[in-house]
Design a protein around this motif. Structure first.
Motif, PDB file in Angstrom:
ATOM      1  N   ASN A   1       0.820  -1.209   0.000  1.00 56.67           N
ATOM      2  CA  ASN A   1       0.000   0.000   0.000  1.00 56.67           C
ATOM      3  C   ASN A   1       0.853   1.258   0.000  1.00 56.67           C
ATOM      4  OD1 ASN A   1      -2.636  -1.041  -0.157  1.00 56.67           O
ATOM      5  ND2 ASN A   1      -2.593  -1.603   2.000  1.00 56.67           N
TER       6      ASN A   1
ATOM      7  N   ILE B   1      -8.270   5.087  -2.006  1.00 54.90           N
ATOM      8  CA  ILE B   1      -7.868   3.722  -1.681  1.00 54.90           C
ATOM      9  C   ILE B   1      -8.958   3.065  -0.846  1.00 54.90           C
ATOM     10  CG2 ILE B   1      -6.468   4.586   0.263  1.00 54.90           C
ATOM     11  CD1 ILE B   1      -4.688   2.073  -0.101  1.00 54.90           C
TER      12      ILE B   1
ATOM     13  N   ILE C   1      -7.126   2.798  -6.071  1.00 52.79           N
ATOM     14  CA  ILE C   1      -6.337   1.694  -5.521  1.00 52.79           C
ATOM     15  C   ILE C   1      -7.273   0.719  -4.832  1.00 52.79           C
ATOM     16  CG2 ILE C   1      -4.503   1.039  -3.912  1.00 52.79           C
ATOM     17  CD1 ILE C   1      -3.444   3.943  -4.153  1.00 52.79           C
TER      18      ILE C   1
END
Length: 421
Positions: free
Chosen positions: A109, A201, A234
């Protein structure tokens, strides 16, 4: 046990996490089971790291054979990482065909955030207000459970997370639009303060948020908002990935969107420390131009061999299909329990990631959930809690979990609910 815990606190720190009121002192594992040092057997309904089962012999053999042949870093050329890269990226649609291998989901990440910053030239990041994406300095800015020292930095925004029983905007039907409006507000704030938006994300299963039941298309409006602002998407697949959710290999497929970057971790090597970032060639090239990045252990031959063995076992043992069928059977068992136990307010899940949310007297039954986790452990079944109020029993076992295991889970849960309520 007291001596061991004292020693652990001294060596690893007094707040080093342990599960359960009386921690399990594990000695060995096999399939869906763990044994403690006293020889007691536990049904493991929690650990997603041993994705194809604890100590799967094919994964163990792959690690041993490769370790006995070669292990080095990726500044040397070796075939195993390339063979694995081909096999892994074949599991993705569109143009997600390049990767960076690392050692943990946190690293994955962290790299993904830098990819987004390199590609967009912006620094703003949007996540949800009840999430977890890892523990590097950059990624910890997204975590909701503990505020970073000095507070959240100005380039981070957290939007209200979706929920089954307390949906964003007040209704399940309007939740997708309400979530998108939260993203719109975050985008506006980041653009106003000069950071702009590099990425949204999310875990596409919203696992740490309590895995709410969401339909395909839920994120479409929010994604459009981010992409219009120039940001990337993401998908953190560390928990739902590799077929755990049964209906699809990846959580983003289930929600019907294509991310720009995908991060992988925990189950990828069945416990061996291996993780990856999968993305488009243009995103990877831009990242490599902007950052001098090298990971000594990421993609080493042994890690790649472990990961390749996991992929093969998932296919050869039909574990995606098992997750789908066994998971549906287990959810049905929990729905029957809900008819007998009023404290169960909601049963939900997909594949071998499911659970039951507990409420009492119109409030989240966090205390009951906590008591259930320990009561189940005392009865030989390991699970844990999740959600904004830690009031949802989370079941996320190795993907070799079968109907017999599900029967044991339901029987013990029935008994435990009777004991604590």
């Amino acid at each position: 046990m007291t001596t061991v815990l004292d020693r652990r606190a001294r060596l690893l720190g007094p707040q080093m996490t342990t599960f359960y009121r009386e921690p399990v002192h594990v000695a060995r594992g096999e399939g869906a089971f763990l044994w403690d040092t006293d020889g007691r057997k536990y049904l493991d309904c929690y650990n997603n790291v041993p994705h194809v089962g604890h100590c799967h012999p094919r994964v163990v053999d792959a690690i041993c054979q490769q370790a006995a042949t070669l292990n080095t870093h990726t500044r040397y050329v070796h075939d195993m990482i390339l063979d694995y890269g081909d096999a892994l990226t074949a599991k993705f649609g569109s143009d997600l065909e390049s990767m960076v291998m690392v050692c943990s989901g946190s690293e994955a990440n962290d790299v993904a955030l830098r990819m987004a910053q390199a590609m967009t030239g912006k620094t703003g990041i949007i996540g949800t207000d009840n999430t977890y994406h890892g523990n590097t300095t950059a990624v910890s800015q997204l975590n909701s459970s503990k505020v970073p020292v000095g507070g959240y930095q100005d380039h981070v925004r957290q939007v209200p997370a979706p929920d089954n029983l307390e949906p964003v905007g007040g209704t399940r039907e309007g939740q997708a639009e309400a979530f998108a409006k939260g993203v719109e507000q975050a985008v506006a704030e980041l653009e106003a303060n000069g950071h702009g938006v590099s990425a949204l994300i999310v875990c596409p299963y919203f696992a740490n948020e309590g895995f709410p039941t969401l339909e395909a298309g839920f994120l479409h409006r929010a994604i459009d908002v981010v992409r219009k602002a120039g940001g990337l998407i993401i998908a953190d697949e560390v928990q739902p990935g590799f077929g755990r959710i049964g209906t699809h290999w990846w959580g983003h497929e289930k929600l019907g969107f294509t991310p720009d970057i995908v991060t992988l971790g925990k189950p990828m090597g069945n416990g061996h420390p291996v993780a990856a970032v999968v993305t488009r060639q243009d995103v990877l090239a831009c990242f490599q131009d902007a950052f001098k990045y090298f990971n000594t252990f990421g993609g080493n031959p042994v890690s790649a061999a472990a990961a390749m063995a996991v992929l093969s076992v998932i296919e050869d043992e039909n574990l995606v299909e098992n997750a789908r069928d066994t998971g549906a059977y287990a959810v049905g068992l929990l729905e029957e329990l809900a008819k007998r136990h009023d404290v169960i307010a909601d049963v939900r899940g997909s594949g071998l990631f499911f659970g039951a949310e507990l409420w009492r007297d119109g409030k989240p039954a966090t205390d009951v959930c906590s008591a259930m986790v320990d009561e189940m452990r005392d009865r030989g079944v390991l699970l844990h809690s999740v959600g904004r109020y830690s009031n949802t029993l989370k079941v996320r076992p190795p993907c070799v979990f079968n109907r017999e295991n599900a029967d044991q889970l339901a029987e013990v849960m029935d008994e435990a609910l009777g004991a604590v309520t």
